[in-house]
Scaffold this motif. Structure first.
Motif, PDB file in Angstrom:
ATOM      1  N   ALA A 269      -1.549   7.735  -0.978  1.00  0.00           N
ATOM      2  CA  ALA A 269      -2.118   8.457  -2.117  1.00  0.00           C
ATOM      3  C   ALA A 269      -1.425   8.093  -3.435  1.00  0.00           C
ATOM      4  CB  ALA A 269      -2.045   9.953  -1.864  1.00  0.00           C
TER       5      ALA A 269
ATOM      6  N   VAL B 201     -11.390   6.807   2.220  1.00  0.00           N
ATOM      7  CA  VAL B 201     -10.732   8.106   2.389  1.00  0.00           C
ATOM      8  C   VAL B 201     -11.733   9.255   2.203  1.00  0.00           C
ATOM      9  CG1 VAL B 201      -9.039   9.643   1.277  1.00  0.00           C
ATOM     10  CG2 VAL B 201      -8.466   7.262   1.689  1.00  0.00           C
TER      11      VAL B 201
ATOM     12  N   LYS C 280       0.855  -1.186   0.000  1.00  0.00           N
ATOM     13  CA  LYS C 280       0.000   0.000   0.000  1.00  0.00           C
ATOM     14  C   LYS C 280       0.889   1.233   0.000  1.00  0.00           C
ATOM     15  CE  LYS C 280      -1.776  -1.553   3.827  1.00  0.00           C
ATOM     16  NZ  LYS C 280      -2.522  -1.716   5.095  1.00  0.00           N
TER      17      LYS C 280
ATOM     18  N   ALA D 165     -10.335   4.248  -1.705  1.00  0.00           N
ATOM     19  CA  ALA D 165     -10.711   5.636  -2.025  1.00  0.00           C
ATOM     20  C   ALA D 165     -12.058   5.989  -1.382  1.00  0.00           C
ATOM     21  CB  ALA D 165     -10.772   5.814  -3.539  1.00  0.00           C
TER      22      ALA D 165
ATOM     23  N   ALA E  10      -8.549   3.470   5.519  1.00  0.00           N
ATOM     24  CA  ALA E  10      -8.300   3.252   4.082  1.00  0.00           C
ATOM     25  C   ALA E  10      -7.629   1.901   3.851  1.00  0.00           C
ATOM     26  CB  ALA E  10      -7.423   4.366   3.521  1.00  0.00           C
TER      27      ALA E  10
ATOM     28  N   PHE F  29      -9.090  -1.182   1.728  1.00  0.00           N
ATOM     29  CA  PHE F  29      -8.231  -1.677   0.644  1.00  0.00           C
ATOM     30  C   PHE F  29      -8.123  -3.206   0.719  1.00  0.00           C
ATOM     31  CE2 PHE F  29      -4.118  -3.098  -0.865  1.00  0.00           C
ATOM     32  CZ  PHE F  29      -3.906  -2.386  -2.032  1.00  0.00           C
TER      33      PHE F  29
HETATM   34  P1  ATP Z   1      -4.732   3.239   7.509  1.00  0.00           P
HETATM   35  O1  ATP Z   1      -3.773   2.603   8.477  1.00  0.00           O
HETATM   36  O2  ATP Z   1      -4.929   4.705   7.745  1.00  0.00           O
HETATM   37  O3  ATP Z   1      -6.002   2.513   7.347  1.00  0.00           O
HETATM   38  P2  ATP Z   1      -2.785   2.349   5.567  1.00  0.00           P
HETATM   39  O4  ATP Z   1      -1.558   3.080   5.921  1.00  0.00           O
HETATM   40  O5  ATP Z   1      -2.921   0.944   5.958  1.00  0.00           O
HETATM   41  O6  ATP Z   1      -4.043   3.188   6.078  1.00  0.00           O
HETATM   42  P3  ATP Z   1      -2.774   3.551   2.952  1.00  0.00           P
HETATM   43  O7  ATP Z   1      -1.608   3.186   2.132  1.00  0.00           O
HETATM   44  O8  ATP Z   1      -2.781   4.876   3.577  1.00  0.00           O
HETATM   45  O9  ATP Z   1      -3.040   2.385   4.005  1.00  0.00           O
HETATM   46  O10 ATP Z   1      -4.094   3.486   2.090  1.00  0.00           O
HETATM   47  C1  ATP Z   1      -4.568   2.278   1.537  1.00  0.00           C
HETATM   48  C2  ATP Z   1      -5.036   2.534   0.147  1.00  0.00           C
HETATM   49  O11 ATP Z   1      -6.107   3.490   0.168  1.00  0.00           O
HETATM   50  C3  ATP Z   1      -3.978   3.104  -0.776  1.00  0.00           C
HETATM   51  O12 ATP Z   1      -3.213   2.072  -1.351  1.00  0.00           O
HETATM   52  C4  ATP Z   1      -4.833   3.853  -1.789  1.00  0.00           C
HETATM   53  O13 ATP Z   1      -5.297   2.963  -2.783  1.00  0.00           O
HETATM   54  C5  ATP Z   1      -6.022   4.338  -0.950  1.00  0.00           C
HETATM   55  N1  ATP Z   1      -5.740   5.714  -0.520  1.00  0.00           N
HETATM   56  C6  ATP Z   1      -5.040   6.127   0.561  1.00  0.00           C
HETATM   57  N2  ATP Z   1      -4.978   7.471   0.600  1.00  0.00           N
HETATM   58  C7  ATP Z   1      -5.643   7.933  -0.482  1.00  0.00           C
HETATM   59  C8  ATP Z   1      -5.954   9.235  -1.008  1.00  0.00           C
HETATM   60  N3  ATP Z   1      -5.551  10.356  -0.402  1.00  0.00           N
HETATM   61  N4  ATP Z   1      -6.680   9.294  -2.140  1.00  0.00           N
HETATM   62  C9  ATP Z   1      -7.133   8.186  -2.763  1.00  0.00           C
HETATM   63  N5  ATP Z   1      -6.873   6.942  -2.324  1.00  0.00           N
HETATM   64  C10 ATP Z   1      -6.143   6.800  -1.206  1.00  0.00           C
END
Ligand code: ATP
Length: 353
Positions: free
Chosen positions: A266, A326, A263, A323, A293, A297
């Motif tokens: 953004a 988010v 992951k 998405a 997010a 995902f």
């Molecule tokens: P969290 O721990 O906050 O749930 P994470 O760190 O495990 O998140 P991220 O990489 O932040 O995971 O986000 C997972 C997925 O969500 C990303 O791979 C992307 O596809 C989507 N995503 C994250 N931020 C955005 C954004 N600003 N706009 C669109 N999609 C996003």
């Protein structure tokens, strides 16, 4: 046979709208990485069983009632009269930064046991077992529960998905690495942020604290939880890892992991398999609350995997689901149903009648 079995700690979540010390109103909901994934999957039409322990209290009732209302099978969840349901407070401190305060030490959710998980698993062995790296950090019994689940998955031929979900508040990178590295040979689908991969690599795998450092400096997320960023060392050379992503993924593929899903906030996500790697950029959305997010995902990814789709389609559903998360407030509230997945490409101002 349920599509997915998952377990972990789910807490009551209170969400304010400004500095916590000023008081005011808070929104009451629930949060837990595994149950967020469970909800995301049921929204997409899958059959999911969640297990865990809640206190014998109204907060526990809220957890179970919410999951039940979302169609998650909680028939194997336990009520622990000896401990309260955990609590977390979300404090949106800046438009882009949310602070999280946990009240979970000694909670019912952290007291789940291997026997409880064995009963829940064996009652209906699933196609996929989904674990997170949060559960083994909660207590030694929770760690044994996760280990037992891995053994059962092997015995019953369930596919194992692990989301690293490193939480620096709960354990150190060294402690996490010790457990995760032991688990890796039993994992089929590994999901991690780029900065979390070293925690899973053999040897010292470049364990230089980067998982901790970069947590506070993630790649342009609209909003982020900095719960784990507090008290962390300043950002190291995270953007310039000694071992490239592809090399790290290859080391994991060599240990038998069939796919490594990275992951990238953004910047979207990338999946590595023995046949190569695929990247998908994130879907542009107005970021409202990035918490959850990652869990959305994972739900999207597993959904497409259960449907027998190829890695590119899995990634597409994962980033679409991410998405949605988010773009809406809350950990899981914004997770899309299957029929909503196509909404993201709609032009601004679209009214769906
Ligand atoms: P969290 O721990 O906050 O749930 P994470 O760190 O495990 O998140 P991220 O990489 O932040 O995971 O986000 C997972 C997925 O969500 C990303 O791979 C992307 O596809 C989507 N995503 C994250 N931020 C955005 C954004 N600003 N706009 C669109 N999609 C996003």
């Amino acid at each position: 046979r349920p599509d997915v079995f998952t377990f972990g700690e789910t807490m009551v979540a209170l969400r304010g709208s400004g500095p916590l010390k000023l008081g005011g109103t808070m929104n009451v909901s629930i949060a837990g990485a595994e149950s967020n994934v469970a909800i995301g999957l049921t929204r997409l039409g899958h059959d999911v069983r969640w297990s865990g322990a809640v206190g014998e209290d109204e907060a526990g009732q809220l957890v179970l009632r919410t999951l039940r209302a979302e169609g998650v099978d909680v028939s194997s969840a336990a009520t622990d009269p000896g401990a309260p349901t955990g609590l977390l407070l979300f404090e949106p401190r800046l438009p882009e930064v949310t602070r999280v305060h946990y009240y979970r030490t000694g909670s019912a959710g952290s007291r789940l046991t291997a026997d409880m998980i064995q009963r829940a698993f064996s009652a209906a062995p699933p196609r996929v077992l989904h674990l997170t790296g949060i559960t083994p950090s909660l207590s030694s019994t929770a760690r044994s529960a996760a280990r037992r689940a891995l053994q059962l998955a092997q015995e019953h031929g369930s596919l194992v998905c692990l989301d690293v979900n490193f939480r620096a508040r709960l354990w150190t990178a060294e402690e996490a690495a010790e457990v995760l590295r032991e688990w890796i040979p039993a994992v089929d689908v590994l999901i991690a942020s780029d900065d979390e991969l070293p925690l899973c690599l053999p040897g010292d795998g470049g364990l230089d604290g980067s998982a901790e450092g970069s947590e506070s400096s993630r790649r342009g997320k609209g909003t982020r939880t900095c719960a784990d960023a507090v008290n962390l060392p300043p950002q190291g050379d995270v953007g310039d890892p000694a071992v490239s992503l592809a090399t790290q993924a290859q080391l994991l593929l060599d240990q038998g992991v069939s796919e490594i899903v990275v992951k990238l906030g953004a910047a979207g996500a990338r999946v590595f398999t023995q046949s190569g790697s695929v990247h998908r950029p994130a879907k542009p959305v107005r970021a409202v609350d990035a918490v959850g997010a990652g869990d959305a995902f994972v739900a999207g990814y597993l959904s497409a995997l259960l449907d027998g789709e190829e890695p590119d389609v899995r990634l597409e559903r994962a980033i679409t689901s991410g998405a949605f998360a988010v773009a809406s407030r809350g950990d899981w509230e914004g997770a899309p149903t299957r029929s909503e997945l196509g909404m993201l490409g709609a032009p601004p101002g679209t009214v769906v009648r």
